[in-house]
Scaffold this active site. Structure first.
Site, PDB file in Angstrom:
ATOM      1  CG  ASP A  36     -22.395 -26.484 -35.378  1.00 14.00           C
ATOM      2  OD1 ASP A  36     -22.461 -24.841 -34.831  1.00 14.00           O
ATOM      3  OD2 ASP A  36     -22.502 -26.794 -35.464  1.00 14.00           O
ATOM      4  CB  SER A  39     -25.795 -31.659 -31.970  1.00 15.79           C
ATOM      5  OG  SER A  39     -26.018 -31.686 -32.793  1.00 15.79           O
ATOM      6  CG  HIS A  77     -22.675 -30.702 -36.519  1.00 13.35           C
ATOM      7  ND1 HIS A  77     -22.672 -29.066 -36.213  1.00 13.35           N
ATOM      8  CD2 HIS A  77     -23.266 -32.021 -35.845  1.00 13.35           C
ATOM      9  CE1 HIS A  77     -23.788 -29.436 -34.787  1.00 13.35           C
ATOM     10  NE2 HIS A  77     -24.450 -30.603 -35.308  1.00 13.35           N
TER      11      HIS A  77
END
Length: 456
Positions: free
Chosen positions: A190, A166, A260
């Protein structure tokens, strides 16, 4: 920047997390003697950056050694002749240790003989998302200083692999930029979207940040970035709405985070299992599902990229192309692996309307379906069907010609055609296997045929 809707979203996410797991669950494992663990912060005191580097080695994969300076490294089990994997987590709503990190470290050390260093920036990533974003530059500088200590010990830049989750993916990109793009590899799991989708390449992960940059996209419609940021960008199931993840807000925190975090679990699974998570370059997800992208010749010269610890993702060409979108389908749970097959239906006679045929593969009580649409006045249509079992274990195929008439009016329309299939990648028509007899289909009636395919 003033607080916006994303800040509210993450505060809501934090509240949901506290409601769902904050007051229950198993206690974290007790660290072994002389072993260090991640810090713990909270919503109100986790915004100031405080970084720890935890070293994990193959001989003791569950014990993190706190390494700050060169003397710590020299007195640890760090081996400069091995590759180094650096894991950087992302935004932490409540200041807790990532639930996936221990398994990730163990799996990495089982999959490869390397030094694994977890970057703990719990302090600095907690509370408000925008505060964490502001800490990215400072964190990147601290990590680069640490990596310079590794270089002094004899580590080569090309042997360093950063795995960023992330927001951590963009941290990794900035670190790579500080080394002039000469680090070996960056894997973005992601990469975060908020504040980065419209950022310049100097501010986010980019293909120029390492010798090889890959990104796995699983939540492009929410928390993940929707644009390609590497040499190879995997858009898993189109990059959003992952199978098995909740689709309703009532699921709470899982609804917010499941898509996610699927990138993390996919990567771990790729390390644990031999079934390849192979992807195919295509202009769009829609075009991929329609069967328009069947091989990896353009631009990879037949070397299809794969998720996992494969050199350059299995891509064997130089120079590497940039920002190539590749697509794959997965199952809803580990090991996630799916095989992709081209399915075609050739009509004997042209029709004046679109023809829709549902095709289903069956094997050992497992079914996989896809729809073929043949446009009016065209002879054939095709599509992609994904199946968890190898194609040669599929023993039956079912067809259903979908009627376009009203429900209350019985449709007696029949069509005749030839069915063919091939396992991707399809580099030539000789791979196609067709049923020996024509298939006769009546509207809304299911027809079954045996399918005998050789294992290769």
């Amino acid at each position: 920047m003033p607080p916006g809707p994303w800040e509210s979203c993450f505060w809501v996410g934090g509240l949901l997390l506290w409601l769902s797991v904050g007051s229950s669950g198993d206690a974290p494992p007790t660290p072994q003697p002389n072993c260090a663990d991640f810090q713990s912060a909270n919503l109100f005191e986790g915004t100031d950056l405080k970084v720890q580097f935890l070293l994990f080695v193959p001989s003791n994969p569950s014990c993190g050694q706190l390494v700050e300076g060169s003397s710590d490294l020299q007195n640890s089990g760090f081996n400069a002749t091995l590759g180094t994997k650096l894991i950087i987590h992302g935004f932490r709503v409540l200041g807790t240790k990532p639930s996936w990190i221990d398994k990730f470290i163990r799996t990495l050390l089982l999959a490869t003989n390397a030094n694994v260093i977890a970057v703990d920036w719990i302090y600095g990533s907690t509370g408000v998302y925008f505060s964490a974003v502001k800490n990215v530059i400072k964190l990147s500088l601290e990590i680069s200083l640490f990596l310079n200590k590794l270089l002094v010990l004899g580590v080569s830049e090309s042997s360093i692999h950063i795995i960023g989750v992330s927001l951590g993916a963009h941290v990794g990109g900035m670190v790579g930029q500080l080394f002039g793009g000469q680090l070996g590899q960056i894997t973005g799991l992601d990469p975060a979207g908020p504040e980065y989708t419209r950022a310049s390449v100097e501010e986010r992960l980019d293909a120029g940040d390492a010798l090889f940059v890959e990104a796995i996209h699983t939540d492009t419609d929410n928390l993940g970035i929707r644009i390609p940021v590497g040499h190879v960008d995997y858009f898993v199931n189109g990059g959003q709405d992952q199978p098995g993840c909740p689709t309703f807000f009532y699921a709470g925190y899982s609804y917010l985070i499941c898509d996610h975090m699927r990138a993390v679990h996919l990567y771990i699974s790729a390390l644990e299992n031999s079934c390849p998570l192979m992807a195919f370059p295509c202009a769009s997800y829609k075009a991929f599902l329609a069967g328009r992208c069947l091989d990896c010749f353009n631009p990879f010269l037949l070397s299809c990229p794969r998720i996992g610890l494969v050199e350059q993702g299995g891509v064997k060409i130089e120079p590497l192309p940039k920002e190539v979108k590749v697509y794959l389908l997965t199952t809803s749970s580990a090991p996630y692996c799916m095989h992709h097959s081209l399915v075609e239906f050739h009509l004997k006679e042209l029709r004046n309307k679109d023809t829709n045929i549902e095709v289903t593969f069956l094997s050992s009580n497992v079914t996989s379906s896809s729809k073929i649409t043949i446009p009016k006045q065209q002879r054939y249509g095709k599509g992609i069907i994904a199946h968890a079992t190898p194609q040669c274990q599929i023993n039956q195929v079912k067809f259903k010609f979908q009627s376009s008439n009203r429900v209350w009016k019985k449709d007696r329309t029949t069509i005749i055609g030839k069915f063919c299939t091939a396992l991707l990648p399809v580099n030539d028509r000789e791979k196609m296997v067709c049923l020996p007899e024509p298939v006769n289909l009546q509207a809304s009636v299911t027809v079954s045929r045996d399918l005998n395919l050789a294992c290769v």
